[in-house]
Design a protein around this motif. Structure first.
Motif, PDB file in Angstrom:
ATOM      1  N   GLU A   1      68.965 129.429  41.370  1.00  0.00           N
ATOM      2  CA  GLU A   1      68.542 128.040  41.475  1.00  0.00           C
ATOM      3  C   GLU A   1      68.636 127.325  40.137  1.00  0.00           C
ATOM      4  OE1 GLU A   1      64.635 128.135  43.130  1.00  0.00           O
ATOM      5  OE2 GLU A   1      65.345 128.424  45.188  1.00  0.00           O
ATOM      6  N   ARG A   2      68.191 127.964  39.063  1.00  0.00           N
ATOM      7  CA  ARG A   2      68.199 127.319  37.755  1.00  0.00           C
ATOM      8  C   ARG A   2      69.615 126.981  37.309  1.00  0.00           C
ATOM      9  NH1 ARG A   2      64.742 127.407  33.317  1.00  0.00           N
ATOM     10  NH2 ARG A   2      63.111 127.219  34.914  1.00  0.00           N
ATOM     11  N   PHE A   3      70.568 127.896  37.541  1.00  0.00           N
ATOM     12  CA  PHE A   3      71.939 127.693  37.082  1.00  0.00           C
ATOM     13  C   PHE A   3      72.852 127.125  38.176  1.00  0.00           C
ATOM     14  CE2 PHE A   3      70.230 130.618  34.003  1.00  0.00           C
ATOM     15  CZ  PHE A   3      70.841 130.258  32.810  1.00  0.00           C
ATOM     16  N   ASN A   4      72.278 126.800  39.336  1.00  0.00           N
ATOM     17  CA  ASN A   4      73.025 126.190  40.436  1.00  0.00           C
ATOM     18  C   ASN A   4      74.254 127.022  40.796  1.00  0.00           C
ATOM     19  OD1 ASN A   4      73.695 124.341  42.430  1.00  0.00           O
ATOM     20  ND2 ASN A   4      74.749 122.968  41.009  1.00  0.00           N
ATOM     21  N   ILE A   5      74.035 128.318  41.035  1.00  0.00           N
ATOM     22  CA  ILE A   5      75.115 129.215  41.465  1.00  0.00           C
ATOM     23  C   ILE A   5      75.368 128.964  42.948  1.00  0.00           C
ATOM     24  CG2 ILE A   5      75.824 131.614  41.730  1.00  0.00           C
ATOM     25  CD1 ILE A   5      73.945 132.302  39.421  1.00  0.00           C
ATOM     26  N   THR A   6      76.600 128.568  43.285  1.00  0.00           N
ATOM     27  CA  THR A   6      76.908 128.179  44.660  1.00  0.00           C
ATOM     28  C   THR A   6      77.853 129.133  45.375  1.00  0.00           C
ATOM     29  OG1 THR A   6      78.657 126.726  43.825  1.00  0.00           O
ATOM     30  CG2 THR A   6      76.483 125.737  44.198  1.00  0.00           C
ATOM     31  N   ASP A   7      78.586 129.997  44.653  1.00  0.00           N
ATOM     32  CA  ASP A   7      79.415 130.992  45.323  1.00  0.00           C
ATOM     33  C   ASP A   7      79.465 132.251  44.473  1.00  0.00           C
ATOM     34  OD1 ASP A   7      81.807 131.040  43.546  1.00  0.00           O
ATOM     35  OD2 ASP A   7      82.183 129.037  44.330  1.00  0.00           O
ATOM     36  N   ILE A   8      79.924 133.336  45.073  1.00  0.00           N
ATOM     37  CA  ILE A   8      79.837 134.634  44.412  1.00  0.00           C
ATOM     38  C   ILE A   8      80.744 134.731  43.190  1.00  0.00           C
ATOM     39  CG2 ILE A   8      79.098 135.819  46.500  1.00  0.00           C
ATOM     40  CD1 ILE A   8      81.925 136.842  46.833  1.00  0.00           C
ATOM     41  N   ALA A  56      72.619 126.535  30.244  1.00  0.00           N
ATOM     42  CA  ALA A  56      74.053 126.520  29.936  1.00  0.00           C
ATOM     43  C   ALA A  56      74.599 127.929  30.093  1.00  0.00           C
ATOM     44  CB  ALA A  56      74.313 126.014  28.514  1.00  0.00           C
ATOM     45  N   SER A  57      75.863 128.029  30.491  1.00  0.00           N
ATOM     46  CA  SER A  57      76.548 129.321  30.577  1.00  0.00           C
ATOM     47  C   SER A  57      77.952 129.165  30.022  1.00  0.00           C
ATOM     48  CB  SER A  57      76.600 129.827  32.025  1.00  0.00           C
ATOM     49  OG  SER A  57      77.403 128.988  32.831  1.00  0.00           O
ATOM     50  N   ILE A  58      78.418 130.233  29.378  1.00  0.00           N
ATOM     51  CA  ILE A  58      79.762 130.250  28.789  1.00  0.00           C
ATOM     52  C   ILE A  58      80.431 131.549  29.205  1.00  0.00           C
ATOM     53  CG2 ILE A  58      81.105 130.214  26.661  1.00  0.00           C
ATOM     54  CD1 ILE A  58      78.746 128.839  25.302  1.00  0.00           C
ATOM     55  N   VAL A  59      81.649 131.448  29.727  1.00  0.00           N
ATOM     56  CA  VAL A  59      82.446 132.624  30.072  1.00  0.00           C
ATOM     57  C   VAL A  59      83.788 132.488  29.366  1.00  0.00           C
ATOM     58  CG1 VAL A  59      83.517 133.967  31.914  1.00  0.00           C
ATOM     59  CG2 VAL A  59      81.314 132.845  32.316  1.00  0.00           C
ATOM     60  N   ASP A  60      84.100 133.448  28.518  1.00  0.00           N
ATOM     61  CA  ASP A  60      85.339 133.437  27.748  1.00  0.00           C
ATOM     62  C   ASP A  60      86.256 134.545  28.267  1.00  0.00           C
ATOM     63  OD1 ASP A  60      86.705 132.361  25.139  1.00  0.00           O
ATOM     64  OD2 ASP A  60      86.877 134.538  25.020  1.00  0.00           O
ATOM     65  N   VAL A  61      87.483 134.171  28.668  1.00  0.00           N
ATOM     66  CA  VAL A  61      88.372 135.080  29.393  1.00  0.00           C
ATOM     67  C   VAL A  61      89.704 135.192  28.662  1.00  0.00           C
ATOM     68  CG1 VAL A  61      89.556 135.476  31.599  1.00  0.00           C
ATOM     69  CG2 VAL A  61      87.270 134.444  31.578  1.00  0.00           C
ATOM     70  N   ASN A  85      79.469 125.715  31.661  1.00  0.00           N
ATOM     71  CA  ASN A  85      78.656 124.980  32.626  1.00  0.00           C
ATOM     72  C   ASN A  85      77.323 124.641  31.983  1.00  0.00           C
ATOM     73  OD1 ASN A  85      80.684 125.426  34.519  1.00  0.00           O
ATOM     74  ND2 ASN A  85      79.645 127.158  35.454  1.00  0.00           N
ATOM     75  N   ALA A  86      76.760 123.494  32.317  1.00  0.00           N
ATOM     76  CA  ALA A  86      75.477 123.096  31.738  1.00  0.00           C
ATOM     77  C   ALA A  86      74.717 122.252  32.733  1.00  0.00           C
ATOM     78  CB  ALA A  86      75.680 122.329  30.436  1.00  0.00           C
TER      79      ALA A  86
END
Length: 816
Positions: free
Chosen positions: A81-88, A737-742, A762-763
């Motif tokens: 809920e906090r990070f608004n995760i909407t799909d896997i 906020a989340s950061i994914v570095d690929v 994402n923020a």
């Protein structure tokens, strides 16, 4: 196709087994409820991010993630809920090892450790869903992610790993009923006409004078999409009920209904490095093949475009839209291609990310029903007896104008009986589980992929009779593959968990499965078949699975561990079907191996948790594989996870994944089948081939000792870094906020097109009042341009998915 009635199938055994056990429970004497004290880590403000809660998804015992000698993560409802995760697919920010390639734009299952994973519901395996529908997560109170094959207690499983979804229920995190009714309503709006409404309610109640609880969740979505001709309409209903029949007998039952209406998104076609680097696209129309003028190209019209001539006494193809089985495409020039494959009015243009290979009438429609009934009984002597009865069914229709269609009509029922008890001595504690189970799957599945031509469509134009194929699902004929049948799995498993007072822990387990299988093909429905009747194959197989783990809880908070296991695997397809060839060749049941070691620990009064794991796992049977759902691979790598509740306000997580995946069939044989893109043939102009398709069984993948570089699985980044943080200002406002570095990675195993590295940010901000809240989330904050590969083992050189640009979601919620 006529199918065997439910009452006449072996599955009746499982129902009888469950009812018999439940009847025994109902006659039992009432005794006080037996519970087990489980170590918990509860820290104010943690959002459920720390690993102290008991998680049965790994071994079946109530061990925390910290105490479990396997690489695993859990994502709580509060985090989602906090990070608004909407799909896997977004779970990659919270769970190392879960980067997922595109399955035609549908988030059906995660890739775990670089290979397709599975989904479990309350510890029972669901039907295969690689991309049949997007797996919903909004109705979950927690999602457990386990890396590596499942414990023997759960039955045959894939080597990569799995997700276990825990639905919202009437019980709190401590196992007690909610003290009073509670509920919530929410509305989410966002970019591209996103519209989602949810409602949920739960609380305590009485059933026949017995203490009980209920929880009901509903979700309706009607949304547009960034991609052209794409939409999402879905309805989700979920209910769970708990009843204390006596002091020592409890029932837990419920179900979920999910109706989905959308479409797959193949992405960009006519793939080149120039298209990836600067968006330059080769335009032009394919030559007309719809000779009867009905608006679609039939298989027969494709075949009529192929010309054969007799040369030196042999039939040789001299023209047509298909060029089959070339060995060294890099040596080809325009002169090697057929005239019919060339485009007309060819040119170049800039392609936008939303211009994708989707026609207006493409569809992906899926309805799935999931039901469960658990009976849990505690005996006077301390045994817990749990009977889990599970049923799931789906009907699926998938149609794509470029030349692919399929359907599934499949159901499964499983009954699992688990006897468990804990024994205490002066020096150790031992927990044991013994579990017989029966699982029956009934399937009907049709595939239509002959003449699947991605490149005939010019994405700057609408789909037309130049690229639309007549689909088998619309005429119920001309399928490439068609199977119906069933398989029965009888299993018996035993697990033991030994914990000595000085800190040593050992977990050992073993399982035996016996499979009985039947698969049938109605020959009159197969493309090009002149036969009638049914080709039927039946057979049986069996396998042994085992696991062994050692860990040691040191006085300083560190827990090193090592795990080895061997797991049986059922080779089933996208609709949970087993092919006639796999049954006939006794290759529908295979094995996988895992060796993993690592270290976990907590510090700073249990507010900081970390885990490091190093693993090697592989499928051990080269002859048994399904390219889409269960390839024969070897995986090796490392995973690091950190979760830290810095203060009551600040929570930080970090992750790192190093992952290498190798296709063992390619490595062993030195060749691999794939579809060829123009960059695989430097001497060929793409406009000379996009009206047809070039297939290769090599693409230069001949190794010279050691690891063949072309055997390394494409589309899987070698290094992935993630960081998330959320801060609660203690005045109602919170930020995250989340950061994914690929890393950069190749789109296909031929290594012709390289997808750039990217950093996804994402923020969001949230405001929580006493009974209402509002949140705003910006995804892809920096508007990064990035891509995911699409089926790199087959189509990596021909299609790729451009990912979403910057977009936002706003959620308004009311709780009571």
């Amino acid at each position: 196709m006529k199918k065997t009635p439910f009452r006449n199938t072996p599955v009746a055994m499982s129902v009888a087994m469950g009812l018999s056990v439940m009847s025994t429970f109902a006659l039992a004497q009432e005794t006080p409820d037996k519970t087990t004290d489980v170590e918990r880590i509860e820290v104010t403000g943690s959002l459920g991010s720390l690993p102290g809660q008991d998680v049965e998804a790994v071994f079946g015992f109530g061990k925390s993630i910290l105490e479990t000698p396997r690489s695993a993560s859990t994502v709580s409802q509060e985090q989602m809920e906090r990070f608004n995760i909407t799909d896997i697919d977004e779970l990659v920010a919270f769970a190392p090892g879960t980067f997922t390639q595109s399955f035609f734009g549908v988030a059906g299952s995660l890739d775990v450790r670089g290979t397709p994973g599975e989904a479990y519901f309350r510890g029972v395996k669901r039907l295969d869903n690689p991309g049949n529908y997007p797996t919903p997560i909004g109705a979950s109170s927690r999602v457990d992610i386990v890396r590596g094959p499942a414990s023997p207690i759960y039955g045959p499983a894939k080597v990569g790993g799995y997700l276990n979804f825990i639905p919202k229920s009437a019980r709190s995190s401590r196992g007690q009923y909610l003290e009073q009714p509670t509920g919530a309503m929410s509305y989410t709006m966002g970019t591209w006409d996103k519209n989602i409404i949810t409602a949920e309610v739960g609380g305590p109640t009485k059933l026949a004078g017995k203490d009980a609880g209920f929880y009901i969740y509903g979700e309706v979505e009607n949304s547009g999409s960034y991609y052209q001709n794409t939409k999402t309409d879905q309805t989700i209903l979920q209910a769970s009920f708990n009843v204390d029949v006596t002091e020592n007998l409890r029932f837990e039952f419920g179900g979920m209904y999910h109706d989905y209406d959308g479409n797959q998104v193949a992405g960009w076609n006519r793939l080149t490095q120039e298209l990836i680097d600067n968006g330059t696209y080769v335009t032009g129309t394919a030559k007309a093949l719809d000779t009867d003028g009905d608006g679609s190209i039939s298989h027969q019209e494709y075949d009529a475009a192929t010309v054969y001539e007799t040369i030196d006494g042999e039939q040789v193809q001299t023209d047509g839209v298909v060029l089959f089985d070339i060995f060294y495409p890099s040596s080809y020039t325009n002169d090697n291609l057929f005239d019919a494959m060339g485009l007309e009015n060819s040119g170049k243009d800039k392609l936008k990310g939303d211009q994708v290979l989707v026609a207006a009438d493409d569809q992906l429609v899926n309805t799935v029903q999931t039901l469960y009934f658990d009976a849990i009984y505690f005996t006077d002597s301390g045994w817990e007896i749990k009977n889990q009865l599970f049923y799931e069914a789906y009907e699926n229709l998938n149609e794509n104008a470029y030349g692919f269609s399929q359907f599934h009509d499949t159901w499964v029922v499983e009954d699992k009986l688990v006897f468990s008890k804990e024994f205490d001595t002066d020096s150790m504690t031992m927990a044991v589980q013994v579990s017989p189970s029966i699982r029956y799957t009934d399937f009907e599945h049709g595939d239509d992929y002959t003449h699947e031509f991605f490149d005939r469509r010019d994405l700057t134009m609408a789909s037309s009779a130049l690229d639309r194929r007549l689909l088998a699902t619309r005429i119920d004929d001309d399928y490439t593959e068609y199977y119906y049948g069933d398989y029965l799995d009888l299993g018996i498993a035993a697990l033991a968990d030994f914990t000595w007072n000085f800190g040593l822990n050992a977990v050992i387990g073993v399982r035996y499965d016996s499979m009985d299988m039947e698969s049938n093909t109605p020959l009159d429905k197969i493309l090009g078949s002149t036969e009638t009747g049914v080709y039927s194959v039946s057979g049986d197989d069996s396998g042994v699975s085992w696991t062994a783990s050692l860990s040691y809880k040191t006085p300083i908070g560190l827990i090193p561990y090592v795990t080895a296991s061997e797991q049986s695997t059922i080779i089933a397809g996208q609709g949970a079907e087993i092919t006639t060839d796999n049954v006939a060749n006794s290759s529908a049941f295979a094995g996988s191996e895992l060796f993993e070691y690592g270290i976990k620990g907590t510090f700073l009064e249990d507010t900081l948790y970390f885990a490091l794991s190093i693993y090697e796992q592989e499928r051990t049977d080269y002859s048994a594989q399904a390219t889409v759902t269960n390839n024969t691979t070897k995986n090796e790598g490392a995973e690091f996870e950190l979760r830290w509740v810095v203060t009551d306000s600040l929570v930080v997580t970090a992750g790192y994944t190093k992952m290498d995946v190798y296709n063992l069939t390619t490595q062993d044989e030195g060749v691999q089948f794939g579809f060829v893109g123009s960059d695989d043939m430097p001497g060929v102009d793409g406009a000379a081939m996009y009206g047809g398709v070039v297939q290769s069984i090599n693409i230069g993948a001949v190794g010279e000792g050691g690891i063949n570089p072309k055997a390394k699985k494409a589309g899987v980044p070698e290094n992935i870094y993630s960081l998330t943080a959320t801060y609660d200002f203690q005045n109602g406002f919170a930020a995250n906020a989340s950061i994914v570095d690929v890393d950069a990675t190749y789109s296909g195993f031929s290594n012709a097109v390289k997808l750039p590295a990217y950093t996804l940010v994402n923020a969001g901000v949230n405001y929580q009042a006493a009974d209402w809240s509002v949140s705003l989330t910006v995804k892809n904050l920096t508007d990064e341009r990035y891509f995911r590969s699409n089926f790199p083992d087959l189509f990596g050189s021909t299609i790729v998915l451009p990912e979403l640009p910057r977009h936002f979601n706003a959620k308004f919620a009311y709780k009571f």
